[in-house]
Scaffold this active site. Structure first.
Site, PDB file in Angstrom:
ATOM      1  N   VAL A  95       0.843  -1.208   0.000  1.00 53.39           N
ATOM      2  CA  VAL A  95       0.000   0.000   0.000  1.00 53.39           C
ATOM      3  C   VAL A  95       0.875   1.254   0.000  1.00 53.39           C
ATOM      4  O   VAL A  95       0.580   2.247  -0.679  1.00 53.39           O
ATOM      5  CB  VAL A  95      -0.954  -0.005   1.218  1.00 53.39           C
ATOM      6  CG1 VAL A  95      -1.783   1.267   1.263  1.00 53.39           C
ATOM      7  CG2 VAL A  95      -1.864  -1.236   1.168  1.00 53.39           C
TER       8      VAL A  95
ATOM      9  N   ALA B 131      -6.677  19.575  -3.566  1.00 53.24           N
ATOM     10  CA  ALA B 131      -6.345  19.844  -2.156  1.00 53.24           C
ATOM     11  C   ALA B 131      -6.070  21.332  -1.918  1.00 53.24           C
ATOM     12  O   ALA B 131      -6.159  21.804  -0.791  1.00 53.24           O
ATOM     13  CB  ALA B 131      -5.133  19.022  -1.745  1.00 53.24           C
TER      14      ALA B 131
ATOM     15  N   GLU C 150      -2.930 -14.980   2.114  1.00 50.44           N
ATOM     16  CA  GLU C 150      -1.608 -14.899   2.727  1.00 50.44           C
ATOM     17  C   GLU C 150      -1.164 -16.283   3.197  1.00 50.44           C
ATOM     18  O   GLU C 150      -1.989 -17.192   3.369  1.00 50.44           O
ATOM     19  CB  GLU C 150      -1.686 -13.981   3.946  1.00 50.44           C
ATOM     20  CG  GLU C 150      -2.422 -12.713   3.655  1.00 50.44           C
ATOM     21  CD  GLU C 150      -1.699 -11.495   4.164  1.00 50.44           C
ATOM     22  OE1 GLU C 150      -0.573 -11.639   4.652  1.00 50.44           O
ATOM     23  OE2 GLU C 150      -2.283 -10.419   4.066  1.00 50.44           O
TER      24      GLU C 150
ATOM     25  N   LYS D  84     -13.473  -4.606  10.442  1.00 49.72           N
ATOM     26  CA  LYS D  84     -14.062  -3.591   9.557  1.00 49.72           C
ATOM     27  C   LYS D  84     -15.510  -3.284   9.936  1.00 49.72           C
ATOM     28  O   LYS D  84     -15.929  -2.118   9.958  1.00 49.72           O
ATOM     29  CB  LYS D  84     -13.964  -4.056   8.096  1.00 49.72           C
ATOM     30  CG  LYS D  84     -12.513  -4.149   7.609  1.00 49.72           C
ATOM     31  CD  LYS D  84     -12.421  -4.902   6.287  1.00 49.72           C
ATOM     32  CE  LYS D  84     -10.973  -5.039   5.836  1.00 49.72           C
ATOM     33  NZ  LYS D  84     -10.808  -5.998   4.734  1.00 49.72           N
TER      34      LYS D  84
HETATM   35  N1  HSE Z   1      -6.965  -9.202   3.617  1.00 51.96           N
HETATM   36  C1  HSE Z   1      -8.031  -8.319   3.257  1.00 51.96           C
HETATM   37  C2  HSE Z   1      -8.938  -9.001   2.252  1.00 51.96           C
HETATM   38  C3  HSE Z   1      -7.585  -7.020   2.660  1.00 51.96           C
HETATM   39  O1  HSE Z   1      -8.724 -10.156   1.882  1.00 51.96           O
HETATM   40  O2  HSE Z   1      -9.899  -8.380   1.857  1.00 51.96           O
HETATM   41  C4  HSE Z   1      -7.033  -6.068   3.661  1.00 51.96           C
HETATM   42  O3  HSE Z   1      -7.986  -5.777   4.633  1.00 51.96           O
END
Ligand code: HSE
Length: 436
Positions: free
Chosen positions: A14, A33, A190, A205
């Site tokens: 990122v 901005a 991952e 989230k």
């Molecule tokens: N690992 C998350 C996903 C993305 O698979 O959506 C980062 O939050």
């Protein structure tokens, strides 16, 4: 006006996306901005790689504390992740009077209240658009775009890894373990996929969205979290035959007695738009009183989609840096003195519909026993499916879809059904939401 100086903590996927997009689109971004935005310092353990990415254009250090201590840096972007080093550096940056942009959902879902309080006291901003659903501007939509509304519920596909796995399981009829291995080989999952497949990432989230939607503190510890590891391919198939798809949803709902906050595999009608969100894409469905349903769709991860959200925050801060804290958009949408202490409901008090699959001996009276148990607990049946037994088999699969009931009723029903001598093994339970 001189460009605002930004320090980056972590230049992985990122971070490098942010560096690239900020440079590529600098003219448009400056026009929006009202002032240039320049990353002048980067901290990363891999100094070599950081130098390559930044091409010698900014100072690279290995210790994030040097960024925090630099008096010229006005905004610190935290892209380290995790709860420990990241928390320490974010709190230090705030204490040093710097604004913070972070993509760290875990940090905010668990320690957000402390961080926002510190930021409020110090009069700085902590911006976190990138923490939820990557490139989809869902924080801005909830906090600003929908500010006129009473939000009733949110249901989101907010983890791309698990949505990819579920899509593959459905498309190819494969089991979870096989698809997970394939997803890891392709780089979608991952090497340690625990946070994704166990629903923890989605719970981080939805915890953040719940706070913003309902004006409550972040309370990750009260979220119900169930991932997709136990989901069987056969349930995906049966769900499909009944007109449903199974998605890992993050759900938060305002109920008369409290707030539901939960992540679990969920049957949703296949004809809903959100049921057709496939692969690694994300989508968030918000139901609010004035707008009704609104759906936000896009890429929930990846270098440039997430960079898009990070830079949107940088622009917001650049625009608002001169405004006093009372006149900025509050971190969790509501002014600190207007926050509510509405309780998060325990799972036993959550109300939803259910898919139940059980294997029974095919003999008279079995169905009567099962339906009697459900009727006694006032659980109404919505649909019923009995599969033909295999050649020479006496066991058959039965699938029951129920109308809405409280989780504690279903718990009691399942316990009683599992006690029946004619029912083999445990009952599979998957929650179902009509999302109307
Ligand atoms: N690992 C998350 C996903 C993305 O698979 O959506 C980062 O939050």
């Amino acid at each position: 006006m001189k460009p605002i100086k930004v320090g980056l903590l972590g230049i992985g996927t990122v971070g490098s996306g942010t560096y690239t997009v900020l440079k590529r689109n600098q003219e448009e971004i400056m026009g929006r901005a009202g002032r240039g935005i320049e990353i002048t310092m980067v901290a990363d353990r891999n100094v070599e790689r950081a130098r390559e990415i930044t091409n010698g254009e900014c100072e690279v250090v290995s210790d994030g504390n040097l960024v925090i201590a630099n008096p010229e840096i006005e905004i610190v972007v935290e892209l380290i992740g995790g709860y420990t080093v990241a928390k320490d550096l974010v709190l230090k940056a705030i204490a040093n009077g710097k604004h913070v942009v972070t993509a760290n959902k875990a940090l905010l879902a668990v320690h957000g209240n402390e961080i926002f309080r510190a930021a409020q006291e110090k009069g700085v901003m902590v911006a976190f658009e990138a923490a939820v659903a990557g490139g989809i501007p869902i924080i801005k939509a909830l906090r600003e775009g929908l500010t006129a509304n009473r939000i009733q519920w949110i249901a989101g596909i907010i983890n791309g890894t698990t949505n990819f796995i579920l899509s593959e399981m459905r498309d190819k009829g494969l089991d979870f373990d096989t698809v997970l291995k394939e997803a890891q080989r392709l780089g979608y999952a991952e090497s340690d996929p625990t946070f994704d497949i166990e629903g923890i990432d989605a719970a981080h989230k939805v915890t953040i969205m719940s706070a913003i939607a309902f004006g409550i503190p972040v309370q990750f510890d009260k979220a119900y979290v169930e991932g997709i590891t136990k989901l069987e391919a056969i349930d995906i198939r049966y769900a499909e035959q009944l007109g449903y798809r199974i998605k890992l949803l993050g759900i938060t709902k305002k109920m008369p007695n409290g707030i539901e906050l939960r992540v679990h595999p969920t049957l949703i009608p296949a004809k809903r738009l959100i049921a057709n969100v496939e692969g690694a894409m994300n989508a968030v469905l918000v139901n609010s009183d004035a707008v009704g349903a609104s759906l936000y769709y896009g890429k929930g991860a990846g270098a440039e989609p997430t960079a898009s959200a990070v830079i949107a925050d940088l622009v917001d801060i650049t625009r608002l840096a001169a405004a006093d804290p009372e006149h900025r958009v509050p971190h969790l949408a509501f002014q600190p003195d207007a926050m509510m202490n509405t309780p998060i409901l325990p799972m036993s008090e959550v109300t939803t519909s259910y898919y139940l699959r059980m294997q029974v001996i095919d003999q008279p009276g079995v169905l009567a026993d099962i339906t009697r148990i459900l009727a006694d607990l006032k659980i109404s049946i919505d649909a019923f499916l009995q599969k033909e037994p295999q050649e020479g088999e006496v066991k058959v699969d039965i699938i029951v879809l129920t109308h809405r009931t409280q989780e504690k009723n279903i718990d009691a029903a399942i316990a009683k059904i599992e006690d029946l001598k004619t029912v083999m093994g445990p009952v599979t339970r998957i929650r179902l939401e009509e999302l109307l």
